[in-house]
Design an enzyme around this catalytic site. Sequence first.
Site, PDB file in Angstrom:
ATOM      1  N   CYS A  13       0.847  -1.189   0.000  1.00  0.00           N
ATOM      2  CA  CYS A  13       0.000   0.000   0.000  1.00  0.00           C
ATOM      3  C   CYS A  13       0.889   1.246   0.000  1.00  0.00           C
ATOM      4  O   CYS A  13       2.103   1.149   0.202  1.00  0.00           O
ATOM      5  CB  CYS A  13      -0.932   0.013   1.208  1.00  0.00           C
ATOM      6  SG  CYS A  13      -0.030   0.059   2.775  1.00  0.00           S
TER       7      CYS A  13
ATOM      8  N   CYS B  65       9.106  -3.356 -51.583  1.00  0.00           N
ATOM      9  CA  CYS B  65       7.782  -3.665 -51.055  1.00  0.00           C
ATOM     10  C   CYS B  65       7.892  -4.045 -49.592  1.00  0.00           C
ATOM     11  O   CYS B  65       8.985  -4.038 -49.014  1.00  0.00           O
ATOM     12  CB  CYS B  65       7.106  -4.784 -51.852  1.00  0.00           C
ATOM     13  SG  CYS B  65       7.961  -6.357 -51.738  1.00  0.00           S
TER      14      CYS B  65
ATOM     15  N   ASP C 223     -21.419  18.738 -30.584  1.00  0.00           N
ATOM     16  CA  ASP C 223     -21.666  19.535 -29.380  1.00  0.00           C
ATOM     17  C   ASP C 223     -22.032  20.939 -29.864  1.00  0.00           C
ATOM     18  O   ASP C 223     -21.452  21.426 -30.833  1.00  0.00           O
ATOM     19  CB  ASP C 223     -20.389  19.573 -28.534  1.00  0.00           C
ATOM     20  CG  ASP C 223     -20.515  20.539 -27.375  1.00  0.00           C
ATOM     21  OD1 ASP C 223     -21.487  20.436 -26.625  1.00  0.00           O
ATOM     22  OD2 ASP C 223     -19.636  21.409 -27.246  1.00  0.00           O
TER      23      ASP C 223
END
Length: 812
Positions: free
Chosen positions: A57, A129, A508
């Site tokens: 923790c 390529c 919006d």
Amino acid sequence: MNTPDTSSSCCSTDTVKEKSVVSSTCCSNKPEADRLQEASIRFEGDMKTFKVTGMDCPSCATTLEKGLSKRQDIETVKVNYAAGKMTIASKDPNIFESIPGLVKKFGFEAEEERSTKKPDVYEITGMDCGSCAATIEKHLGGNPSVQSVRVNFSTGKMHISHTLTDEQVVKEVQKAGFDAKSSTWRKQEVSDQKPIKPFPVTTVSGILLAIGFLGSYLMMPEWLVTVLYATSIVIGGYKPARSAFYAVRSRSLDMNVLMVSAAIGAAIIGEWFEGATVVWLFALGNSLQNRSIERTRDSIRNLINLTPSEATIKSGNGHVKKNVGDISTGEIMIIKPGDKIPLDGEIVTGISSVNQAPITGESLPVDKEPGDTVYAGTVNESGSLEVRVTRLSEDTTIARIIHLVEEAQEKKAPTQAFIDRFAAVYTPIVFILALLIMVAPPLAGFGTWSEWFYKGLALLVVACPCALVISTPVAIVSAIGNAARNGVLIKGGTFLEKAGAITAIAFDKTGTLTEGKPKVTQVIALHVDSDRLVSIAKTIEEHSTHPIAKAVISYADERNISAMKGSDFTAIAGKGATAVIDGIEYFAGKPKLFKEMGLSTAHIDERIDAMQNEGNTLVAIGTRDQILGLIAVADTVRDITVRSIEKLKQVGISEMVMLTGDNKGTAKKMAAETGVDRYFAELMPEDKVTAVKKLQDEGKQVAMVGDGINDAPALATADLGIAMGGAGTDTAMETADIVLMADNLEKLPHTIRLSRKALTIIKQNIWFSLITKLAALVLIFPGFLTLWMAVLSDTGAALIVILNSMRLLKLK
């Protein structure tokens, strides 16, 4: 001794014998990197990072920090619980060896984190390529000094993490048959030496082939003709042969392997002319392809060249020229009319108009005055400016655009990823099939060995899916480059494809369809003329910073209406303001302010309701005895919004939707003004997500257009998130899938049209490549397809695919 706690919550600094310890749970306004850098400045020593395991923790991190900070030989210590990392600074370099043991005493494990250098970028030339890119990756990937390597054929860039020198990297790439040079947009080295012209391999090989061909008809000795053909093969085929060698060694089947196999096979069966023709056509095709694809890669180089390499800096009483890389923030640049602006900055003195098209794509110059922001790469049209530098050369808006576009061009679209997987399976299968055709039929008694060997060689040449593999990436590079030049950032091929499939767009309202700044829309004078009404309002509002007050003042200024002499200015919280003019007390505020003062508004209530339902905010002007008039203020629709929505309808978007928190009356009026098909009103910010989901549930592919910050949840929910105003905000550039650099919708129709055109061209390329391959395969067995025709079909198809994709560069 300990300093007192500097925060009422969690921000604390423990100082033990001049040690600065910042708790892992501490909040800070500065990024961690900045805090650590400041810590490193306070002493002369080393700083190292350790990985820490075993912490349960944040308090474990605090325990470790406090425990280690008590040691005399540790200057600073910071433990980040979330990241599981600990940074320690010390003047004693020997302490770092003992850190794991010290940490173990606290019940945790620590291991020094070895710093990894950001991958270097190199430009690769000579790739034909995508399989060539795979060859380089496999070759360099086998080097123990290379940690990771990624090569992108379409952009011609290699990203490599390594411990080699530049020269060693270049040599390794050359061993694979290609060339490389260190690439960075920040440093443009200019050499006085003229570049050495490469040997004209294709030309010489072609001349020898032509002489040999003509010699066979001019009675030239057969051995001499064979020598000419052989020399043509050696000169034209040396580079492909070298590339093929490394491709085979890297267990990669690329076009070089197939071509070299075909040329050698033709020589073995005595088809020297065929072999020489194969090599020459292959070299010619590669040359044309490289020239064409370089034009698509120039879309980024053109952006790089937008910014000048030097700037004029104000120094004392004079001016000095400095390289942009040597300029620090805070220095003052002198920008003359017609000059390109070298770095991002803020205008200190001067007024001018600036052409921001290179950044935002805006068609008209933008007026600038002191306090306004200007961007590197834009052009000062008129008036001299003094600009304070706000960003270093590597952090400018144009630099971030280049970085984002390069990243976008290297991201594989779903179509490209599928084709790459298909090619990886297809090529080996056809290669094995070609070997079977060479051996199985003659063993079974069908035809001669030379006949089937020749057909097998033709199949080898046809086998390489070059045109198919490059059908998608070249189109994507071209489209993203075009968009960037026009002020639109598309974050990758995935979003380019999504944009092409959009059927509905949700906007919006505030700041997207509208200006986002209130303006006076109507002045209703009841007992005085309108100019006097506005003058009274301006006098009262001049002492307010409220957006509505600013709208009234701006309206008066535009009409040259001056304020009167006032006194006793007072703000009435949440209701309005008052001032004394010519001995009379005047009020400006909401209509209900006058109702509370006992004045009747019955005669104008109907008009007030109608105007408010149309989305207006009303400012009533009057005295304690009567209301003199009303000023209506509202957010106005952008001039360009209506045109943009009309163009979006023209390009085939089936439904335009407006999302707004306004009431239904305002929303209806705004929808009519803008031309949107549908609206969702009275929405809370989280309701916009629901509205987007509703559109998706109706079977629509939805794009959401917002500002990139407040609309982040809706942008993330939509199939495609489009942010506006990226030139002004870092957040918009980071959050959305597509960024419109200008603060308007002008470029959105072009973006949709470009995306749809890109999808069409990608489909054309794929079908053309497949049909060409199929036709070539069918023609092999009747004997119609010769070796040189097989080469022409492959290189020709690849060239046509590239040229078709390049049409996206020119789309206006």
